[in-house]
Motif scaffolding. Structure first.
Motif, PDB file in Angstrom:
ATOM      1  N   LYS A  92      21.008  48.354   4.507  1.00 51.64           N
ATOM      2  CA  LYS A  92      19.957  48.731   5.443  1.00 51.64           C
ATOM      3  C   LYS A  92      19.427  47.486   6.146  1.00 51.64           C
ATOM      4  O   LYS A  92      19.174  46.458   5.515  1.00 51.64           O
ATOM      5  N   ALA A  93      19.269  47.588   7.470  1.00 54.28           N
ATOM      6  CA  ALA A  93      18.767  46.451   8.237  1.00 54.28           C
ATOM      7  C   ALA A  93      17.381  46.031   7.759  1.00 54.28           C
ATOM      8  O   ALA A  93      17.039  44.845   7.768  1.00 54.28           O
ATOM      9  N   ALA A  94      16.581  46.991   7.312  1.00 52.53           N
ATOM     10  CA  ALA A  94      15.226  46.680   6.868  1.00 52.53           C
ATOM     11  C   ALA A  94      15.205  45.851   5.595  1.00 52.53           C
ATOM     12  O   ALA A  94      14.175  45.273   5.244  1.00 52.53           O
ATOM     13  N   ASP A  95      16.329  45.784   4.889  1.00 53.94           N
ATOM     14  CA  ASP A  95      16.398  45.007   3.644  1.00 53.94           C
ATOM     15  C   ASP A  95      16.836  43.568   3.889  1.00 53.94           C
ATOM     16  O   ASP A  95      16.992  42.798   2.941  1.00 53.94           O
ATOM     17  N   LEU A  96      17.050  43.194   5.154  1.00 52.24           N
ATOM     18  CA  LEU A  96      17.499  41.843   5.496  1.00 52.24           C
ATOM     19  C   LEU A  96      16.353  41.060   6.114  1.00 52.24           C
ATOM     20  O   LEU A  96      15.658  41.557   7.009  1.00 52.24           O
ATOM     21  N   THR A  97      16.152  39.827   5.660  1.00 59.34           N
ATOM     22  CA  THR A  97      15.131  38.946   6.239  1.00 59.34           C
ATOM     23  C   THR A  97      15.693  37.534   6.328  1.00 59.34           C
ATOM     24  O   THR A  97      16.674  37.194   5.660  1.00 59.34           O
ATOM     25  N   LEU A  98      15.031  36.710   7.140  1.00 59.92           N
ATOM     26  CA  LEU A  98      15.478  35.336   7.336  1.00 59.92           C
ATOM     27  C   LEU A  98      14.388  34.363   6.904  1.00 59.92           C
ATOM     28  O   LEU A  98      13.237  34.471   7.352  1.00 59.92           O
ATOM     29  N   GLY A  99      14.754  33.405   6.036  1.00 56.93           N
ATOM     30  CA  GLY A  99      13.855  32.322   5.656  1.00 56.93           C
ATOM     31  C   GLY A  99      12.771  32.723   4.684  1.00 56.93           C
ATOM     32  O   GLY A  99      12.589  33.912   4.363  1.00 56.93           O
ATOM     33  N   SER A 100      12.028  31.717   4.219  1.00 55.35           N
ATOM     34  CA  SER A 100      10.942  31.964   3.268  1.00 55.35           C
ATOM     35  C   SER A 100       9.805  32.757   3.892  1.00 55.35           C
ATOM     36  O   SER A 100       9.001  33.362   3.189  1.00 55.35           O
ATOM     37  N   ALA A 101       9.729  32.761   5.235  1.00 51.37           N
ATOM     38  CA  ALA A 101       8.704  33.541   5.928  1.00 51.37           C
ATOM     39  C   ALA A 101       9.112  35.000   6.102  1.00 51.37           C
ATOM     40  O   ALA A 101       8.360  35.797   6.654  1.00 51.37           O
ATOM     41  N   ALA A 102      10.329  35.336   5.648  1.00 49.59           N
ATOM     42  CA  ALA A 102      10.834  36.719   5.708  1.00 49.59           C
ATOM     43  C   ALA A 102      10.785  37.288   7.124  1.00 49.59           C
ATOM     44  O   ALA A 102      10.279  38.383   7.363  1.00 49.59           O
ATOM     45  N   CYS A 103      11.329  36.518   8.083  1.00 46.24           N
ATOM     46  CA  CYS A 103      11.364  36.988   9.463  1.00 46.24           C
ATOM     47  C   CYS A 103      12.302  38.179   9.595  1.00 46.24           C
ATOM     48  O   CYS A 103      13.364  38.239   8.963  1.00 46.24           O
ATOM     49  N   LEU A 104      11.920  39.108  10.456  1.00 47.65           N
ATOM     50  CA  LEU A 104      12.689  40.330  10.644  1.00 47.65           C
ATOM     51  C   LEU A 104      13.695  40.156  11.782  1.00 47.65           C
ATOM     52  O   LEU A 104      13.533  39.286  12.640  1.00 47.65           O
ATOM     53  N   PRO A 105      14.741  40.977  11.811  1.00 45.68           N
ATOM     54  CA  PRO A 105      15.726  40.875  12.895  1.00 45.68           C
ATOM     55  C   PRO A 105      15.117  41.233  14.242  1.00 45.68           C
ATOM     56  O   PRO A 105      14.150  41.999  14.321  1.00 45.68           O
ATOM     57  N   VAL A 106      15.710  40.668  15.308  1.00 44.32           N
ATOM     58  CA  VAL A 106      15.210  40.938  16.653  1.00 44.32           C
ATOM     59  C   VAL A 106      16.041  41.984  17.365  1.00 44.32           C
ATOM     60  O   VAL A 106      15.631  42.506  18.389  1.00 44.32           O
ATOM     61  N   ALA A 107      17.232  42.281  16.848  1.00 46.95           N
ATOM     62  CA  ALA A 107      18.097  43.258  17.516  1.00 46.95           C
ATOM     63  C   ALA A 107      19.062  43.864  16.513  1.00 46.95           C
ATOM     64  O   ALA A 107      19.401  43.253  15.503  1.00 46.95           O
ATOM     65  N   GLN A 108      19.496  45.098  16.833  1.00 43.84           N
ATOM     66  CA  GLN A 108      20.509  45.775  16.039  1.00 43.84           C
ATOM     67  C   GLN A 108      21.552  46.356  16.973  1.00 43.84           C
ATOM     68  O   GLN A 108      21.234  46.753  18.100  1.00 43.84           O
ATOM     69  N   SER A 109      22.789  46.422  16.511  1.00 46.39           N
ATOM     70  CA  SER A 109      23.861  47.045  17.271  1.00 46.39           C
ATOM     71  C   SER A 109      24.505  48.122  16.410  1.00 46.39           C
ATOM     72  O   SER A 109      25.391  47.831  15.595  1.00 46.39           O
ATOM     73  N   PRO A 110      24.057  49.373  16.564  1.00 43.69           N
ATOM     74  CA  PRO A 110      24.636  50.451  15.743  1.00 43.69           C
ATOM     75  C   PRO A 110      26.143  50.581  15.946  1.00 43.69           C
ATOM     76  O   PRO A 110      26.871  50.896  14.999  1.00 43.69           O
ATOM     77  N   ALA A 111      26.605  50.341  17.165  1.00 40.11           N
ATOM     78  CA  ALA A 111      28.032  50.496  17.439  1.00 40.11           C
ATOM     79  C   ALA A 111      28.867  49.503  16.634  1.00 40.11           C
ATOM     80  O   ALA A 111      29.928  49.840  16.107  1.00 40.11           O
ATOM     81  N   GLU A 112      28.367  48.254  16.528  1.00 44.42           N
ATOM     82  CA  GLU A 112      29.109  47.228  15.802  1.00 44.42           C
ATOM     83  C   GLU A 112      28.587  47.033  14.382  1.00 44.42           C
ATOM     84  O   GLU A 112      29.096  46.182  13.645  1.00 44.42           O
ATOM     85  N   SER A 113      27.579  47.810  13.998  1.00 47.58           N
ATOM     86  CA  SER A 113      26.979  47.711  12.659  1.00 47.58           C
ATOM     87  C   SER A 113      26.524  46.294  12.346  1.00 47.58           C
ATOM     88  O   SER A 113      26.753  45.771  11.256  1.00 47.58           O
ATOM     89  N   THR A 114      25.875  45.655  13.333  1.00 44.66           N
ATOM     90  CA  THR A 114      25.392  44.286  13.132  1.00 44.66           C
ATOM     91  C   THR A 114      23.886  44.209  13.340  1.00 44.66           C
ATOM     92  O   THR A 114      23.283  45.046  14.015  1.00 44.66           O
ATOM     93  N   VAL A 115      23.296  43.177  12.740  1.00 45.56           N
ATOM     94  CA  VAL A 115      21.880  42.871  12.861  1.00 45.56           C
ATOM     95  C   VAL A 115      21.773  41.414  13.299  1.00 45.56           C
ATOM     96  O   VAL A 115      22.498  40.560  12.784  1.00 45.56           O
ATOM     97  N   THR A 116      20.885  41.125  14.260  1.00 45.58           N
ATOM     98  CA  THR A 116      20.775  39.770  14.799  1.00 45.58           C
ATOM     99  C   THR A 116      19.381  39.200  14.548  1.00 45.58           C
ATOM    100  O   THR A 116      18.374  39.857  14.821  1.00 45.58           O
ATOM    101  N   PHE A 117      19.356  37.974  14.026  1.00 44.86           N
ATOM    102  CA  PHE A 117      18.120  37.217  13.862  1.00 44.86           C
ATOM    103  C   PHE A 117      18.130  36.066  14.860  1.00 44.86           C
ATOM    104  O   PHE A 117      19.179  35.477  15.128  1.00 44.86           O
TER     105      PHE A 117
END
Length: 292
Positions: free
Chosen positions: A31-56
């Protein structure tokens, strides 16, 4: 399965991290909501359902990233965290949590041409560490502390010489600590009976007993090695005469001073005080209080 489930683009002033939701290559999308970046737990800025990717996307100083300066490079370090949460009303999860260390390297030196100089720089390269290459070991040693003891049989009255090591590869210099050690009669460290040899983040509590000489060896031979001795023992009333010792080893930056959570403390019966292998004596005071 995707060959590179996490891709890092180190740009001039930011890093862009693209994560394929098939993170483990099993076909099960996280789940995209279970992914975070860094100790500050930054959230992704974009998702691509077609490619099943999440971008930070984060600035080099954002999301709790840290900077290390070497003679040739500036190294920005952060990590991608995956913490699975149950779906709906379920109380179970079907994947493990994961932490993917991420680094961006930038050169401190560069060539200048005769063309107009622009106040910009380009990354030398980016490195994605899929796993931290740390190899831990815990071995029984002979009296010379040079060769490994091949026999694991002891008589009561003898001493176990234990040596913990870590091979850190290309990491910054590290200092090894033994966080805790527990003895049991089965491989399960949580089984009963259970006896703590080292506890409270590095206190060799077995040495506090009246009839033992258990202690850490000081000084260390090197920061990534820690040696300690324990008087041989067995569990009262147990006829198997077999003991399993399970230890939790950890590392700490060698250039940082030991503290109450990263220490190696022995009890000195002559002085009646706890003493650290390195660091100031106050970091061991919590060993006596029983709360570190």
């Amino acid at each position: 399965a995707p060959l590179h489930p996490v891709v890092v683009d180190c740009q001039e002033a930011q890093m862009v991290v693209t994560v394929h939701r098939d993170l483990f290559g099993t076909g099960r999308l996280v789940k995209a909501a279970d992914l975070t970046l860094g100790s500050a737990a930054c959230l992704p800025v974009a998702q691509s359902p077609a490619e099943s990717t999440v971008t930070f996307m984060a600035g080099l100083h954002e999301c709790g990233s840290t900077l290390q300066v070497t003679p040739d490079s500036l190294i920005y370090t952060t990590h991608l965290s995956y913490k699975p949460t149950p779906s709906g009303s379920l109380v179970i999860v079907r994947t493990n949590a994961a932490v993917v260390p991420i680094e961006c390297h930038y050169p401190r030196k560069a060539n200048v041409s005769s063309k107009a100089i622009q106040p910009t720089w380009a990354p030398l390269h980016s490195t994605l560490l899929l796993e931290e290459r740390l190899t831990f070991s815990l071995r029984l040693m002979n009296d010379d502390w040079i060769t490994e003891r091949l026999s694991n049989g002891f008589q009561l009255g003898e001493r176990l010489r234990l040596q913990a090591d870590v091979v850190s590869g290309g990491h910054v210099p590290l200092r090894l600590f033994v966080d805790d050690c527990v003895a049991t009669v089965s491989p399960d460290r949580n089984s009963l009976p259970r006896y703590a040899l080292i506890d409270l983040s590095g206190c060799l509590v077995d040495g506090r007993s009246d009839d033992t000489t258990s202690a850490f060896i000081s000084p260390r031979p090197r920061p990534e090695t820690l040696q300690f001795v324990v008087d041989a023992f067995k569990f009262a009333g147990d006829k198997r005469n077999l003991v399993y010792i399970t230890c939790h080893l950890k590392v700490f930056p060698a250039d940082q001073a030991p503290n109450s959570l990263n220490k190696a403390c022995s009890f000195n019966k002559a002085s009646g005080l706890w003493a650290p292998v390195e660091g100031t004596a106050d970091i061991c005071s919590c060993c006596e209080m029983g709360n570190c």
